[in-house]
Design a protein around this motif. Structure first.
Motif, mmCIF file in Angstrom:
data_model
loop_
_atom_site.group_PDB
_atom_site.id
_atom_site.type_symbol
_atom_site.label_atom_id
_atom_site.label_comp_id
_atom_site.label_asym_id
_atom_site.label_seq_id
_atom_site.Cartn_x
_atom_site.Cartn_y
_atom_site.Cartn_z
ATOM 1 N N GLN A 116 0.846 -1.195 0.000
ATOM 2 C CA GLN A 116 0.000 0.000 0.000
ATOM 3 C C GLN A 116 0.885 1.250 0.000
ATOM 4 O OE1 GLN A 116 -3.206 -0.325 3.018
ATOM 5 N NE2 GLN A 116 -2.558 -2.459 3.252
ATOM 6 N N HIS A 117 0.778 2.029 -1.073
ATOM 7 C CA HIS A 117 1.659 3.176 -1.255
ATOM 8 C C HIS A 117 1.378 4.309 -0.279
ATOM 9 C CE1 HIS A 117 4.222 2.255 -4.661
ATOM 10 N NE2 HIS A 117 3.200 1.645 -5.239
ATOM 11 N N HIS A 118 0.200 4.302 0.357
ATOM 12 C CA HIS A 118 -0.092 5.380 1.296
ATOM 13 C C HIS A 118 0.542 5.134 2.657
ATOM 14 C CE1 HIS A 118 -3.300 2.390 1.943
ATOM 15 N NE2 HIS A 118 -3.313 2.816 3.187
ATOM 16 N N LEU A 119 1.176 3.963 2.834
ATOM 17 C CA LEU A 119 1.877 3.649 4.069
ATOM 18 C C LEU A 119 3.388 3.666 3.818
ATOM 19 C CD1 LEU A 119 -0.279 0.615 5.307
ATOM 20 C CD2 LEU A 119 -0.432 2.992 6.078
ATOM 21 N N SER A 120 4.144 3.900 4.883
ATOM 22 C CA SER A 120 5.596 3.843 4.759
ATOM 23 C C SER A 120 6.026 2.397 4.587
ATOM 24 C CB SER A 120 6.260 4.447 5.998
ATOM 25 O OG SER A 120 6.012 3.645 7.132
ATOM 26 N N VAL A 121 7.311 2.178 4.244
ATOM 27 C CA VAL A 121 7.802 0.822 4.004
ATOM 28 C C VAL A 121 7.597 -0.052 5.232
ATOM 29 C CG1 VAL A 121 9.854 -0.567 3.517
ATOM 30 C CG2 VAL A 121 9.489 1.596 2.299
ATOM 31 N N ARG A 122 7.997 0.408 6.403
ATOM 32 C CA ARG A 122 7.916 -0.396 7.617
ATOM 33 C C ARG A 122 6.493 -0.594 8.120
ATOM 34 N NH1 ARG A 122 12.588 -1.776 10.120
ATOM 35 N NH2 ARG A 122 14.474 -0.847 9.245
ATOM 36 N N GLU A 123 5.564 0.278 7.723
ATOM 37 C CA GLU A 123 4.170 0.145 8.168
ATOM 38 C C GLU A 123 3.353 -0.772 7.274
ATOM 39 O OE1 GLU A 123 2.917 4.191 8.237
ATOM 40 O OE2 GLU A 123 3.440 4.484 10.335
ATOM 41 N N ASN A 124 3.892 -1.172 6.112
ATOM 42 C CA ASN A 124 3.142 -2.038 5.216
ATOM 43 C C ASN A 124 3.018 -3.442 5.793
ATOM 44 O OD1 ASN A 124 2.250 -1.571 2.167
ATOM 45 N ND2 ASN A 124 3.688 0.045 2.781
ATOM 46 N N LEU A 135 15.822 -7.696 6.009
ATOM 47 C CA LEU A 135 15.230 -7.570 4.679
ATOM 48 C C LEU A 135 14.447 -6.260 4.541
ATOM 49 C CD1 LEU A 135 13.955 -11.184 3.880
ATOM 50 C CD2 LEU A 135 15.749 -9.919 2.694
ATOM 51 N N ILE A 136 13.895 -5.805 5.673
ATOM 52 C CA ILE A 136 13.154 -4.541 5.647
ATOM 53 C C ILE A 136 14.094 -3.396 5.283
ATOM 54 C CG2 ILE A 136 11.740 -2.946 7.009
ATOM 55 C CD1 ILE A 136 10.828 -5.287 8.689
ATOM 56 N N ASP A 137 15.330 -3.468 5.792
ATOM 57 C CA ASP A 137 16.320 -2.449 5.441
ATOM 58 C C ASP A 137 16.585 -2.449 3.935
ATOM 59 O OD1 ASP A 137 16.631 -1.720 8.106
ATOM 60 O OD2 ASP A 137 18.205 -3.208 8.442
ATOM 61 N N SER A 138 16.589 -3.643 3.335
ATOM 62 C CA SER A 138 16.817 -3.744 1.889
ATOM 63 C C SER A 138 15.684 -3.078 1.122
ATOM 64 C CB SER A 138 16.947 -5.210 1.472
ATOM 65 O OG SER A 138 18.056 -5.826 2.107
ATOM 66 N N PHE A 139 14.445 -3.256 1.582
ATOM 67 C CA PHE A 139 13.309 -2.624 0.914
ATOM 68 C C PHE A 139 13.330 -1.106 1.106
ATOM 69 C CE2 PHE A 139 11.507 -6.867 0.553
ATOM 70 C CZ PHE A 139 10.842 -6.783 -0.665
ATOM 71 N N GLU A 140 13.808 -0.669 2.288
ATOM 72 C CA GLU A 140 13.938 0.774 2.489
ATOM 73 C C GLU A 140 15.027 1.355 1.587
ATOM 74 O OE1 GLU A 140 12.405 1.993 6.896
ATOM 75 O OE2 GLU A 140 14.471 1.238 6.752
ATOM 76 N N LEU A 142 15.765 0.146 -1.373
ATOM 77 C CA LEU A 142 15.118 0.182 -2.690
ATOM 78 C C LEU A 142 14.241 1.420 -2.811
ATOM 79 C CD1 LEU A 142 14.423 -1.327 -5.384
ATOM 80 C CD2 LEU A 142 12.509 -2.339 -4.139
ATOM 81 N N TYR A 143 13.479 1.710 -1.745
ATOM 82 C CA TYR A 143 12.608 2.888 -1.734
ATOM 83 C C TYR A 143 13.431 4.162 -1.852
ATOM 84 C CZ TYR A 143 8.869 6.040 -0.251
ATOM 85 O OH TYR A 143 7.936 7.043 -0.188
ATOM 86 N N TYR A 144 14.600 4.192 -1.193
ATOM 87 C CA TYR A 144 15.480 5.365 -1.260
ATOM 88 C C TYR A 144 15.979 5.585 -2.690
ATOM 89 C CZ TYR A 144 19.731 8.143 -0.853
ATOM 90 O OH TYR A 144 20.704 9.086 -1.045
ATOM 91 N N TYR A 145 16.408 4.505 -3.348
ATOM 92 C CA TYR A 145 16.875 4.634 -4.726
ATOM 93 C C TYR A 145 15.748 5.098 -5.644
ATOM 94 C CZ TYR A 145 21.619 2.779 -4.463
ATOM 95 O OH TYR A 145 22.960 2.627 -4.220
ATOM 96 N N ASP A 146 14.541 4.596 -5.383
ATOM 97 C CA ASP A 146 13.396 4.931 -6.232
ATOM 98 C C ASP A 146 12.941 6.370 -6.001
ATOM 99 O OD1 ASP A 146 11.085 5.034 -7.743
ATOM 100 O OD2 ASP A 146 9.926 3.757 -6.414
ATOM 101 N N GLU A 147 12.612 6.704 -4.757
ATOM 102 C CA GLU A 147 11.936 7.962 -4.456
ATOM 103 C C GLU A 147 12.865 9.141 -4.208
ATOM 104 O OE1 GLU A 147 8.627 8.480 -4.516
ATOM 105 O OE2 GLU A 147 8.416 6.429 -5.249
ATOM 106 N N TYR A 148 14.099 8.901 -3.828
ATOM 107 C CA TYR A 148 14.995 10.005 -3.484
ATOM 108 C C TYR A 148 16.141 10.169 -4.492
ATOM 109 C CZ TYR A 148 12.461 10.092 0.933
ATOM 110 O OH TYR A 148 11.465 10.188 1.864
ATOM 111 N N LEU A 149 17.044 9.194 -4.541
ATOM 112 C CA LEU A 149 18.189 9.323 -5.435
ATOM 113 C C LEU A 149 17.760 9.341 -6.902
ATOM 114 C CD1 LEU A 149 21.246 9.511 -5.654
ATOM 115 C CD2 LEU A 149 21.331 7.012 -5.723
ATOM 116 N N GLY A 150 16.891 8.395 -7.289
ATOM 117 C CA GLY A 150 16.425 8.322 -8.669
ATOM 118 C C GLY A 150 15.683 9.576 -9.088
ATOM 119 N N HIS A 151 14.780 10.050 -8.219
ATOM 120 C CA HIS A 151 14.017 11.255 -8.542
ATOM 121 C C HIS A 151 14.914 12.482 -8.654
ATOM 122 C CE1 HIS A 151 9.676 9.899 -7.299
ATOM 123 N NE2 HIS A 151 10.203 9.191 -8.276
ATOM 124 N N SER A 152 15.885 12.599 -7.731
ATOM 125 C CA SER A 152 16.777 13.763 -7.755
ATOM 126 C C SER A 152 17.605 13.802 -9.030
ATOM 127 C CB SER A 152 17.697 13.745 -6.532
ATOM 128 O OG SER A 152 16.951 13.834 -5.339
#
Length: 290
Positions: A116-124, A135-140, A142-152
């Protein structure tokens, strides 16, 4: 001799680039906005979860076509622009969009598993139960590369190139400071796409700083007796309408407590896909239950 070239550049005129702006708008809507939609509506059997989705192929096409269109736009500028900065920006754009391709591909595929995209990674819910917890750190990550580094790395060069092009969109001829009907017709779809880009990409600060820089440049050039040509007006007015759309979007969702939790802080601009997984997805599920 160099000064003569600069003066000559200043007084060149450029007609409205209907073909380029039309291709920009079309490919933005189809290849960027349309990629997650294509992934959702096309049968899962055609694109298994362990293979690239239709949206990924859309994204690959976007990563090739958009830099080409940006270079073509720069080539048509009536003013000689800093080529080195343009080329470095294009390289960073491709790198950032490619990083985003990988992260976004996995994140959107997770929707089929209940993410669910309306929740944070750890709250899903599907992430909470992962073992081991590292493994949760790995998904976070991935989220960082997607939403922060990739977007920037994607959006900063994109807006920089648009601004560099905008600096050459001035003319001393008042008659050229008007938009043709074709420009007016494209302005709505173009502005709506920029609204999606800013809200989904969470790049309001980058957008507003670019817009303020454009305003400052317009006022500075006005003192010199220069006005925006049709291409400059198209870009400038599109940004203004985008700001109005963002304001309506924020006001509409101002009291949404769940989205407020995900987007805390002074700048509250929810992502459209977070809104979709929170409200529209639930609506579809309710209809299916009937």
């Amino acid at each position: 001799r160099h000064g003569a070239v600069k003066n000559e550049d200043t007084f060149k005129t450029s007609p409205f680039h209907f073909d380029l702006w039309f291709y920009f708008t079309l490919q933005n809507w189809v290849l960027d906005f349309g990629r997650p939609i294509a992934m959702i509506i096309l049968p899962l059997e055609w694109f298994p979860l362990n293979k690239p989705s239709a949206g990924d192929y859309f994204h690959m096409a976007y990563n090739v076509i958009t830099p080409f269109l940006l270079l073509k736009l720069i080539e048509r500028s009536p003013k000689t622009l800093p080529r080195s900065m343009v080329y470095v920006s294009i390289i960073m754009f491709v790198m950032g969009a490619s990083i985003h391709l990988v992260g976004d591909s996995v994140n959107h595929r997770l929707i089929f598993s209940g993410y669910q995209h309306h929740l944070s990674v750890r709250e899903n819910p599907i992430i909470k139960n992962l073992k081991p917890e590292t493994l949760i750190d790995s998904f976070e990550l991935l989220y960082y590369y997607d939403e922060y580094l990739g977007h920037s790395m994607w959006y900063i060069p994109f807006f920089l190139i648009l601004f560099i092009y905008f600096t050459g969109c001035f003319t001393p001829v008042e008659e050229e400071s008007r938009m043709p009907v074709a420009a007016l017709l494209l302005m709505g779809p173009s502005s709506l796409y920029y609204w999606y880009l800013v809200t989904e990409g969470q790049i309001f600060i980058l957008y507003i700083f670019t817009f303020f820089a454009m305003m400052a440049l317009v006022m500075h050039q006005k003192r010199k007796g220069l006005v925006l040509d049709s291409n400059g007006l198209f870009l400038f007015y599109s940004f203004i309408i985008t700001l109005v759309l963002i304001a309506f979007w924020v006001v509409w969702l101002w009291n949404d407590k769940i989205l407020r939790k995900k987007y805390p802080g002074v700048i509250y601009i929810p992502e459209p896909w977070a809104f979709y997984t929170l409200h529209m997805n639930n609506l579809h599920a309710a209809k299916e239950s009937f």
